[in-house]
Enzyme design. Structure first.
Site, PDB file in Angstrom:
ATOM      1  N   CYS A 193      24.301 -44.457  30.430  1.00 35.32           N
ATOM      2  CA  CYS A 193      23.308 -43.832  29.562  1.00 35.32           C
ATOM      3  C   CYS A 193      21.905 -43.908  30.173  1.00 35.32           C
ATOM      4  O   CYS A 193      21.582 -43.156  31.075  1.00 35.32           O
ATOM      5  CB  CYS A 193      23.360 -44.450  28.163  1.00 35.32           C
ATOM      6  SG  CYS A 193      22.559 -43.420  26.900  1.00 35.32           S
TER       7      CYS A 193
ATOM      8  N   GLU B 242      31.869 -48.262  27.436  1.00 28.11           N
ATOM      9  CA  GLU B 242      32.141 -49.641  27.032  1.00 28.11           C
ATOM     10  C   GLU B 242      32.505 -49.770  25.558  1.00 28.11           C
ATOM     11  O   GLU B 242      33.185 -50.717  25.160  1.00 28.11           O
ATOM     12  CB  GLU B 242      30.925 -50.530  27.348  1.00 28.11           C
ATOM     13  CG  GLU B 242      29.769 -50.485  26.371  1.00 28.11           C
ATOM     14  CD  GLU B 242      28.906 -49.234  26.463  1.00 28.11           C
ATOM     15  OE1 GLU B 242      28.004 -49.074  25.620  1.00 28.11           O
ATOM     16  OE2 GLU B 242      29.123 -48.417  27.382  1.00 28.11           O
TER      17      GLU B 242
ATOM     18  N   HIS C 124      28.829 -43.663  26.843  1.00 27.03           N
ATOM     19  CA  HIS C 124      29.063 -45.108  26.768  1.00 27.03           C
ATOM     20  C   HIS C 124      30.558 -45.400  26.845  1.00 27.03           C
ATOM     21  O   HIS C 124      31.256 -45.408  25.828  1.00 27.03           O
ATOM     22  CB  HIS C 124      28.498 -45.671  25.466  1.00 27.03           C
ATOM     23  CG  HIS C 124      27.018 -45.749  25.427  1.00 27.03           C
ATOM     24  ND1 HIS C 124      26.314 -46.881  25.765  1.00 27.03           N
ATOM     25  CD2 HIS C 124      26.084 -44.803  25.106  1.00 27.03           C
ATOM     26  CE1 HIS C 124      25.014 -46.650  25.647  1.00 27.03           C
ATOM     27  NE2 HIS C 124      24.852 -45.399  25.243  1.00 27.03           N
TER      28      HIS C 124
END
Length: 274
Positions: A134, A244, A242
């Protein structure tokens, strides 16, 4: 020489912190999801890299920081809600010294900007694996003299790139649009797919790519959503989304973290023999 007391079985990566200002108190902070995904899927150990105030000149600061990063095997540039300040990354006109408005919650985080410029400079010197996420993608672009749209909502109407603040936090990180993966690139080789559904939680976005940068994925409205550094001898990739957040249920995200972890392992082995 390699530190003879170090455990050679696990790579160690530096993960960038962000600056949080609340009740007049400055805190370095990091969302736990990054550490969880890196530990579980990249199989690396993590150390948090603290933000930088700018009280010392950049050349003096980087000498100390270089010694820290020589002990690491990879760099992760995390996301954040603040906007990037390109003036800190500008080689000829860098604005480095501390200012009263360095940290404006949700808007400005120059201590993080200083950290990311410093980390990218040393990672480039050391040819270290890099994963940008990001804000990290935007930093990697601006570091190579690329430019950003300050607010995508004003220039791109086809896709809403910012999150819906009315949704629960976990739902804000669900996929909301697709990206096309560039064939023959680094990301394509990792996920073995021509298209991905991704989440989208960003205000700024890439306007022009910096020098020596390859677009790895593009949204339907033309915004570059992933990039890599051309001619790098190792894994240096950045994503606008993202991976994660929902890594536990997304095999493509797991593949990205595993590829980064493998590159860090290889870097560790290389360092141990030099």
């Amino acid at each position: 020489m390699m530190d003879e007391h170090r455990d050679m079985t696990c790579a160690v990566v530096g993960v960038t912190a962000n600056r949080h200002l609340h009740d007049g108190i400055h805190r370095d902070w990091l969302q736990r999801r990054y550490i969880q995904a890196l530990t579980k899927y990249a199989s690396v150990e993590c150390v948090i890299l603290p933000t930088i105030d700018g009280d010392q000149p950049s050349d003096a600061t980087i000498r100390t920081f270089r010694e820290v990063m020589r002990r690491l095997d990879g760099l992760v540039l995390t996301g954040d809600e603040s906007d990037l300040d390109p003036s800190i990354f500008c080689m000829n006109e860098r604005v480095w010294a501390r200012a009263d408005d360095d940290v404006v919650p949700g808007e400005t985080d120059r201590p993080r900007d200083r950290l990311s410029w410093m980390a990218l400079t040393v990672a480039r010197e050391l040819q270290m694996p890099i994963l940008g996420i990001c804000r990290g993608l935007q930093e990697m672009n601006v570091y190579r003299n690329g430019t950003l749209y300050e607010d995508l909502s004003l220039s791109h109407k086809g896709i809403t790139h910012s999150e819906n603040a009315n949704l629960p936090r976990d739902e804000q990180y669900l996929p909301v649009h697709s990206v096309k993966i560039a064939p023959g690139g680094l990301l394509s080789s990792v996920i073995e797919s021509g298209e991905l559904q991704v989440n989208s939680l960003h205000k700024q976005g890439i306007a022009e790519l910096g020098g020596g940068i390859q677009a790895e994925a593009v949204a339907d409205d033309g915004i570059v959503e992933a990039l890599s550094y051309k001619n790098s001898s190792t894994f240096q990739l950045a994503l606008q989304w993202h991976p994660e957040w929902h890594a536990s249920s997304d095999d493509k995200s797991q593949k990205i973290f595993r590829a980064f972890g493998s590159a860090c392992d290889a870097y560790l082995v290389q360092r141990s023999t030099t």
